[in-house]
Enzyme design. Structure first.
Site, PDB file in Angstrom:
ATOM      1  N   HIS A 189      90.735 -50.984 -80.561  1.00 33.93           N
ATOM      2  CA  HIS A 189      92.300 -50.897 -80.883  1.00 33.93           C
ATOM      3  C   HIS A 189      93.278 -51.374 -80.031  1.00 33.93           C
ATOM      4  O   HIS A 189      93.369 -51.325 -78.743  1.00 33.93           O
ATOM      5  CB  HIS A 189      92.764 -49.021 -80.513  1.00 33.93           C
ATOM      6  CG  HIS A 189      94.146 -48.873 -80.728  1.00 33.93           C
ATOM      7  ND1 HIS A 189      94.559 -48.035 -81.671  1.00 33.93           N
ATOM      8  CD2 HIS A 189      94.984 -49.693 -81.263  1.00 33.93           C
ATOM      9  CE1 HIS A 189      95.600 -47.655 -82.446  1.00 33.93           C
ATOM     10  NE2 HIS A 189      96.215 -49.086 -81.647  1.00 33.93           N
ATOM     11  N   GLU A 241      91.619 -51.610 -85.495  1.00 26.22           N
ATOM     12  CA  GLU A 241      92.787 -50.208 -85.352  1.00 26.22           C
ATOM     13  C   GLU A 241      93.997 -51.274 -85.066  1.00 26.22           C
ATOM     14  O   GLU A 241      94.029 -51.992 -83.881  1.00 26.22           O
ATOM     15  CB  GLU A 241      93.107 -49.064 -84.780  1.00 26.22           C
ATOM     16  CG  GLU A 241      91.343 -48.173 -85.404  1.00 26.22           C
ATOM     17  CD  GLU A 241      90.969 -47.433 -83.865  1.00 26.22           C
ATOM     18  OE1 GLU A 241      90.101 -46.321 -84.563  1.00 26.22           O
ATOM     19  OE2 GLU A 241      92.219 -47.347 -83.086  1.00 26.22           O
ATOM     20  N   HIS A 284      90.132 -39.208 -83.508  1.00 24.66           N
ATOM     21  CA  HIS A 284      90.717 -38.357 -83.153  1.00 24.66           C
ATOM     22  C   HIS A 284      90.017 -37.414 -82.902  1.00 24.66           C
ATOM     23  O   HIS A 284      89.764 -36.402 -82.595  1.00 24.66           O
ATOM     24  CB  HIS A 284      92.382 -38.897 -83.357  1.00 24.66           C
ATOM     25  CG  HIS A 284      92.853 -38.810 -82.351  1.00 24.66           C
ATOM     26  ND1 HIS A 284      92.855 -38.616 -80.598  1.00 24.66           N
ATOM     27  CD2 HIS A 284      93.680 -40.456 -82.115  1.00 24.66           C
ATOM     28  CE1 HIS A 284      93.656 -39.659 -80.116  1.00 24.66           C
ATOM     29  NE2 HIS A 284      93.969 -40.109 -80.158  1.00 24.66           N
TER      30      HIS A 284
HETATM   31  N1  PXP Z   1      91.178 -43.660 -85.155  1.00 26.74           N
HETATM   32  C1  PXP Z   1      92.531 -44.003 -84.254  1.00 26.74           C
HETATM   33  C2  PXP Z   1      93.338 -44.660 -85.369  1.00 26.74           C
HETATM   34  C3  PXP Z   1      92.567 -43.555 -82.782  1.00 26.74           C
HETATM   35  O1  PXP Z   1      93.934 -44.548 -82.760  1.00 26.74           O
HETATM   36  C4  PXP Z   1      92.045 -43.740 -81.743  1.00 26.74           C
HETATM   37  C5  PXP Z   1      91.806 -43.507 -80.242  1.00 26.74           C
HETATM   38  O2  PXP Z   1      91.909 -45.186 -79.678  1.00 26.74           O
HETATM   39  C6  PXP Z   1      90.282 -43.074 -82.452  1.00 26.74           C
HETATM   40  C7  PXP Z   1      90.404 -42.422 -84.244  1.00 26.74           C
HETATM   41  C8  PXP Z   1      88.926 -42.816 -81.912  1.00 26.74           C
HETATM   42  O3  PXP Z   1      89.483 -41.254 -81.165  1.00 26.74           O
HETATM   43  P1  PXP Z   1      89.137 -40.868 -79.409  1.00 26.74           P
HETATM   44  O4  PXP Z   1      89.278 -41.666 -78.807  1.00 26.74           O
HETATM   45  O5  PXP Z   1      89.899 -39.250 -79.599  1.00 26.74           O
HETATM   46  O6  PXP Z   1      87.787 -40.470 -80.195  1.00 26.74           O
END
Ligand code: PXP
Length: 248
Positions: free
Chosen positions: A44, A75, A198
């Site tokens: 990301h 992302e 997430h």
């Molecule tokens: N999906 C998105 C859109 C995110 O922004 C993130 C964090 O960068 C994640 C998934 C992954 O989340 P986590 O780091 O809490 O596993």
């Protein structure tokens, strides 16, 4: 079929960026994830380069290409410095997230009534680059189905509310499982594939996988990297103890 795991390596870059050294190596650890069977790598990149830098995006693209049938997922908010990198590396999947530049982490999905028409040409253009397009969405969004009409292939369900309800347990956990089950069914009913991400972790992931047969892929960063430190700590301390025992 198992749900695909895409390993988000942002947090490795966060740690690396605290020194002017390549330790830990973002590409080296992504390689271990792929060698171990992860289906893909997620990044990301953010405009302030607080974790993933543009060079990481390019280096990881080269790495993923070395592994057959693995995916590269980028992302980001398509309206803030996303295009240049995506055009260069042509990832397998673009997950579009409505983050502001300052935001610490993604904390909500798209409001498609407000942003749908802005997203429509973006989605078409990304698909023109050969990418699958996924929209980050809240499970209780009234517009979930609209993602399909806008041209998206998938939705990624924002799972922080699931994770916190799961941690709370009892009725809250049951209600969250029900909400996410319904969201995945709504998406599936209009032909959207389903990702999730997430705050997923080793405790809350199995129940989600079990409840959502539509689930294709999870992208996990924070907890997985934390666990990697914990589960790798013993072996690493043993190696340092060996180094300390060097004869002199
Ligand atoms: N999906 C998105 C859109 C995110 O922004 C993130 C964090 O960068 C994640 C998934 C992954 O989340 P986590 O780091 O809490 O596993």
């Amino acid at each position: 079929m198992a749900v695909k795991l895409s390993v988000n390596v942002n947090k490795i870059a966060t740690l690396r960026n605290t020194r002017a050294l390549e330790i830990p190596s973002v590409v080296g650890l992504a390689r271990i994830a792929l060698e171990t069977g992860a289906a893909g790598i997620t990044v990301h990149p953010r405009p302030d380069q607080r974790h993933i830098r543009p060079q990481d995006v390019l280096d990881l693209a080269e790495l993923v290409k070395q592994f057959a049938e693995r995916e590269y997922n980028i992302e980001g908010n398509p309206f803030y410095g996303y295009w240049e990198l995506v055009e260069k590396v042509r990832p397998t999947q673009c997950t579009l997230v409505p983050d502001t530049v300052e935001q610490a982490t993604s904390d909500h999905g798209w409001d498609l009534r407000m942003n749908g028409e802005k997203l429509r040409p973006v989605i078409a253009e990304l698909k023109g680059l050969g990418a699958r397009v996924s929209l980050f969405m809240d499970a209780d969004s009234p517009d979930l189905e609209k993602a399909k009409e806008l041209g998206a292939d998938r939705v990624e369900l924002y799972t922080e509310p699931y994770a916190s309800a799961f941690a709370e347990g009892g009725e809250a956990r049951q209600q969250a499982i029900e909400l996410f089950t319904q969201a995945a069914q709504r998406a599936g009913a209009v032909g959207l594939e389903v990702n999730a991400g997430h705050d997923l972790n080793l405790e809350n992931l199995p129940a989600l996988v079990w409840a959502l047969p539509e689930l294709q892929e999870v992208s996990i960063g924070h907890a997985l990297i934390g666990d990697a430190l914990e589960y790798g700590m013993g072996e690493t301390v043993r190696k340092y103890l060996d180094a300390c025992r060097t004869n002199r």
